[in-house]
Design a protein around this motif. Structure first.
Motif, PDB file in Angstrom:
ATOM      1  N   VAL A   7      60.016  46.370  -7.970  1.00 22.85           N
ATOM      2  CA  VAL A   7      58.837  45.590  -7.610  1.00 22.85           C
ATOM      3  C   VAL A   7      57.725  46.529  -7.167  1.00 22.85           C
ATOM      4  N   ASP A   8      56.543  46.359  -7.747  1.00 21.51           N
ATOM      5  CA  ASP A   8      55.396  47.159  -7.342  1.00 21.51           C
ATOM      6  C   ASP A   8      54.762  46.584  -6.088  1.00 21.51           C
ATOM      7  N   TYR A   9      54.559  47.446  -5.104  1.00 20.82           N
ATOM      8  CA  TYR A   9      53.697  47.068  -3.988  1.00 20.82           C
ATOM      9  C   TYR A   9      52.276  47.474  -4.370  1.00 20.82           C
ATOM     10  N   ILE A  10      51.400  46.486  -4.458  1.00 22.41           N
ATOM     11  CA  ILE A  10      49.995  46.730  -4.791  1.00 22.41           C
ATOM     12  C   ILE A  10      49.163  46.223  -3.626  1.00 22.41           C
ATOM     13  N   ASP A  11      48.496  47.130  -2.976  1.00 20.56           N
ATOM     14  CA  ASP A  11      47.702  46.793  -1.792  1.00 20.56           C
ATOM     15  C   ASP A  11      46.683  45.705  -2.146  1.00 20.56           C
ATOM     16  N   GLY A  12      46.732  44.608  -1.414  1.00 16.91           N
ATOM     17  CA  GLY A  12      45.828  43.497  -1.670  1.00 16.91           C
ATOM     18  C   GLY A  12      46.443  42.372  -2.477  1.00 16.91           C
TER      19      GLY A  12
END
Length: 267
Positions: A89-94
């Protein structure tokens, strides 16, 4: 007996077309005991993939088929190999809300997952940090230096650890020194521990695991694990579980870096 908990599949649009069953058969031949398939989870629908081919992750409409096929092979090969169904899972800020919604919908199908950072934000634009050495060079210009990319990466990584992504948030943090993928071309002079020790402290405080990723050994501008041995030693001091991952994107990538990692800890 190898336990490999970071493996991709033909559902990855930037990987190979090697069939899932081929991964499984090859893993058995390599004397695997357990494997986690952790395909790149679909990106938030409102996030625009910054890679040229828009191929960072599987599409949302592919996810049910991915889960269904893995469930089939998980049952079929149960006596020969423990197969875990997972996602990277990618953590993408915002985009925490959208990520949480995806995990809430599909998390109960998963046995194992990884939380990773690939995308960094500068002003209003996102960049895929590990896409290519040329892209990384462009990022150096945009961000204002290699040190600024490291600052942004580890700041985002720390946010991922502290983020509230709901009850299905992955508890293993992926390749925490991925920012070093091109370090032989774009070296950073400050010791990496300046960044990694606070990250390890945060991981330890949460009781999370650490992806001990062998893929960097086959990247010609890295030739090291993610994280390197010295950081892994610091993780062990904090009693953080180190979980080997090949990060294979083809069957030939299975077990990559495994023997180097084992040798590093024998030396």
């Amino acid at each position: 007996m190898i336990i490999d908990k970071h493996v991709h599949t033909p559902y990855c649009p930037h990987g190979s077309t090697d069939a899932l069953v081929a991964y499984i058969e090859h893993a058995i031949n390599l004397n695997y005991k357990e494997i986690s398939f952790t395909e790149h989870a679909p990106l938030p629908l409102t996030f625009h993939d910054p890679t040229p081919e828009k191929d960072s992750a599987m599409l949302l409409n592919q996810l049910p088929a991915y889960l269904e096929e893995l469930k089939k092979w998980q049952s079929y090969y149960a006596s020969a190999l423990t197969i875990n169904i997972g996602l990277e899972v990618d953590y993408i800020d915002g985009f925490e809300k959208e990520t949480t919604e995806l995990l809430n919908e599909y998390g109960h199908f998963l046995d194992d997952s990884i939380l990773s950072v690939h995308f960094l934000q500068h002003e209003e634009t996102y960049y895929c940090m590990d896409y290519s050495e040329e892209n990384f060079g462009e990022m150096i210009h945009v961000f204002g230096g290699v040190n600024k990319i490291y600052d942004a990466y580890f700041s985002t990584l720390h946010k991922s650890i502290e983020s509230n992504l709901g009850k299905y948030k992955p508890h293993r943090i992926g390749h925490i020194t991925l920012v070093e993928k091109f370090k032989r071309k774009y070296p950073y002079q400050q010791p990496i521990h300046h960044y990694t020790n606070p990250i390890l402290d945060a991981i330890a405080a949460k009781g999370y695991e650490l992806d001990y990723n062998g893929a960097g050994f086959v990247k010609p501008l890295c030739l090291d694990s993610y994280p390197p041995q010295s950081v892994a030693i610091e993780a062990a001091k904090r009693k953080i579980p180190l979980i080997y991952g090949s990060d294979a994107h083809s069957i030939k990538g299975l077990a990559q870096g495994y023997h180097q990692i084992i040798q590093d800890h024998l030396d």
